[in-house]
Design a protein around this motif. Structure first.
Motif, mmCIF file in Angstrom:
data_model
loop_
_atom_site.group_PDB
_atom_site.id
_atom_site.type_symbol
_atom_site.label_atom_id
_atom_site.label_comp_id
_atom_site.label_asym_id
_atom_site.label_seq_id
_atom_site.Cartn_x
_atom_site.Cartn_y
_atom_site.Cartn_z
ATOM 1 N N VAL A 163 -63.254 -21.403 36.748
ATOM 2 C CA VAL A 163 -62.334 -20.752 35.813
ATOM 3 C C VAL A 163 -60.957 -20.488 36.423
ATOM 4 O O VAL A 163 -59.941 -20.619 35.737
ATOM 5 C CB VAL A 163 -62.962 -19.452 35.270
ATOM 6 C CG1 VAL A 163 -63.106 -18.406 36.360
ATOM 7 C CG2 VAL A 163 -62.166 -18.916 34.096
ATOM 8 N N ALA A 164 -60.876 -20.165 37.710
ATOM 9 C CA ALA A 164 -59.576 -19.872 38.328
ATOM 10 C C ALA A 164 -58.686 -21.110 38.313
ATOM 11 O O ALA A 164 -57.488 -21.035 37.988
ATOM 12 C CB ALA A 164 -59.773 -19.368 39.758
ATOM 13 N N GLU A 165 -59.260 -22.261 38.645
ATOM 14 C CA GLU A 165 -58.490 -23.506 38.655
ATOM 15 C C GLU A 165 -58.106 -23.913 37.231
ATOM 16 O O GLU A 165 -57.000 -24.420 37.000
ATOM 17 C CB GLU A 165 -59.307 -24.613 39.329
ATOM 18 C CG GLU A 165 -58.497 -25.832 39.680
ATOM 19 C CD GLU A 165 -59.292 -26.856 40.482
ATOM 20 O OE1 GLU A 165 -58.748 -27.951 40.722
ATOM 21 O OE2 GLU A 165 -60.447 -26.560 40.855
ATOM 22 N N VAL A 166 -59.006 -23.678 36.287
ATOM 23 C CA VAL A 166 -58.719 -24.012 34.892
ATOM 24 C C VAL A 166 -57.562 -23.155 34.365
ATOM 25 O O VAL A 166 -56.679 -23.650 33.661
ATOM 26 C CB VAL A 166 -59.966 -23.826 34.010
ATOM 27 C CG1 VAL A 166 -59.635 -24.133 32.549
ATOM 28 C CG2 VAL A 166 -61.106 -24.722 34.477
ATOM 29 N N VAL A 167 -57.558 -21.884 34.713
ATOM 30 C CA VAL A 167 -56.484 -20.994 34.279
ATOM 31 C C VAL A 167 -55.143 -21.460 34.833
ATOM 32 O O VAL A 167 -54.111 -21.401 34.143
ATOM 33 C CB VAL A 167 -56.776 -19.532 34.692
ATOM 34 C CG1 VAL A 167 -55.531 -18.660 34.547
ATOM 35 C CG2 VAL A 167 -57.903 -18.965 33.840
ATOM 36 N N GLU A 168 -55.110 -21.951 36.070
ATOM 37 C CA GLU A 168 -53.868 -22.486 36.627
ATOM 38 C C GLU A 168 -53.396 -23.691 35.823
ATOM 39 O O GLU A 168 -52.196 -23.878 35.613
ATOM 40 C CB GLU A 168 -54.059 -22.863 38.096
ATOM 41 C CG GLU A 168 -54.189 -21.665 39.025
ATOM 42 C CD GLU A 168 -53.016 -20.701 38.891
ATOM 43 O OE1 GLU A 168 -51.855 -21.151 39.027
ATOM 44 O OE2 GLU A 168 -53.256 -19.511 38.643
#
Length: 234
Positions: A163-168
């Motif tokens: 999720v962190a990479e997707v949010v970026e």
């Protein structure tokens, strides 16, 4: 193409058929490379004008290809903008279409919408939603609230695990959706960013909130367009 069009996969609520994060990221890069080629590497610049999931085809290995050039526009390399009749699909059309004076940045805007759809697993206009039909409005509100992670496709466990990479990546999509076309990145800049080039670091953490387009829902935006110039699903 063996796996059909992109819309068949990203709007599928069957987790067994849902694409994982690495595949979605690869598809985003493939689309960016295709558009960068059209905009900068052809003898004459080609603006596609109808970038949407239905026009992204996937081969047996989920390599993505930009297809359907029925609405595309050829312009000379030395032309910075062109006047043309309004064309495209409601929901994917950049705000500057209202003036009919466009650049290749209309494709960048459409690319940003497609990235949103890939990451969120829902259509830009979702008639099944009573209160949140328009993904772009929801995206703007979630950004203001600092809750972009709420938008990440919940039908795929791998998307939630990354999720962190997707949010970026959602923040990069926002950079493509700025109202002022001059503030959007070129597709070649995005390709370099996705590939980790040191000279293409995008400051996606800057205050893009005020630059993110808050145009009226696509239905009203397209109200003055005759059906003959709109492209429907292929």
């Amino acid at each position: 193409m063996a796996n059909g069009s992109l819309d068949r996969w990203i709007f599928n609520k069957n987790q067994d058929l849902s694409l994982d994060w690495q595949v979605r990221k690869k598809i985003i890069l493939d689309i960016a490379k295709g558009l960068a080629y059209l905009h900068e590497d052809c003898n004459r610049k080609i603006i596609h004008l109808d970038i949407k999931p239905q026009n992204i085809l996937l081969d047996e290995n989920f390599n993505a290809k930009v297809s359907d050039f029925g609405l595309s526009k050829l312009i000379e390399k030395d032309q910075s903008q062109v006047v043309t009749s309004m064309r495209g699909t409601p929901g994917y059309m950049a705000p500057e279409w209202l003036s009919s004076i466009i650049t290749e940045k209309v494709d960048v805007y459409s690319f940003g919408i497609v990235v949103l759809e890939i990451l969120c697993g829902r259509r830009i206009i979702d008639e099944s939603q009573q209160n949140e039909r328009y993904l772009l409005e929801l995206f703007t509100r979630k950004q203001e609230e600092g809750q972009l992670l709420d938008l990440v496709d919940k039908c795929n466990d791998d998307m939630q695990s990354n999720v962190a990479e997707v949010v970026e990546m959602l923040k990069v999509a926002a950079w493509c959706l700025q109202t002022e076309y001059a503030n959007r990145p070129s597709m070649s800049t995005l390709v370099k960013h996705f590939e980790g080039s040191a000279d293409a670091v995008i400051n996606v953490n800057e205050d893009f909130q005020n630059e993110l387009t808050t145009q009226a829902p696509a239905e009203s935006f397209a109200s003055s367009i005759t059906p003959s110039v709109l492209s429907g699903p292929r």
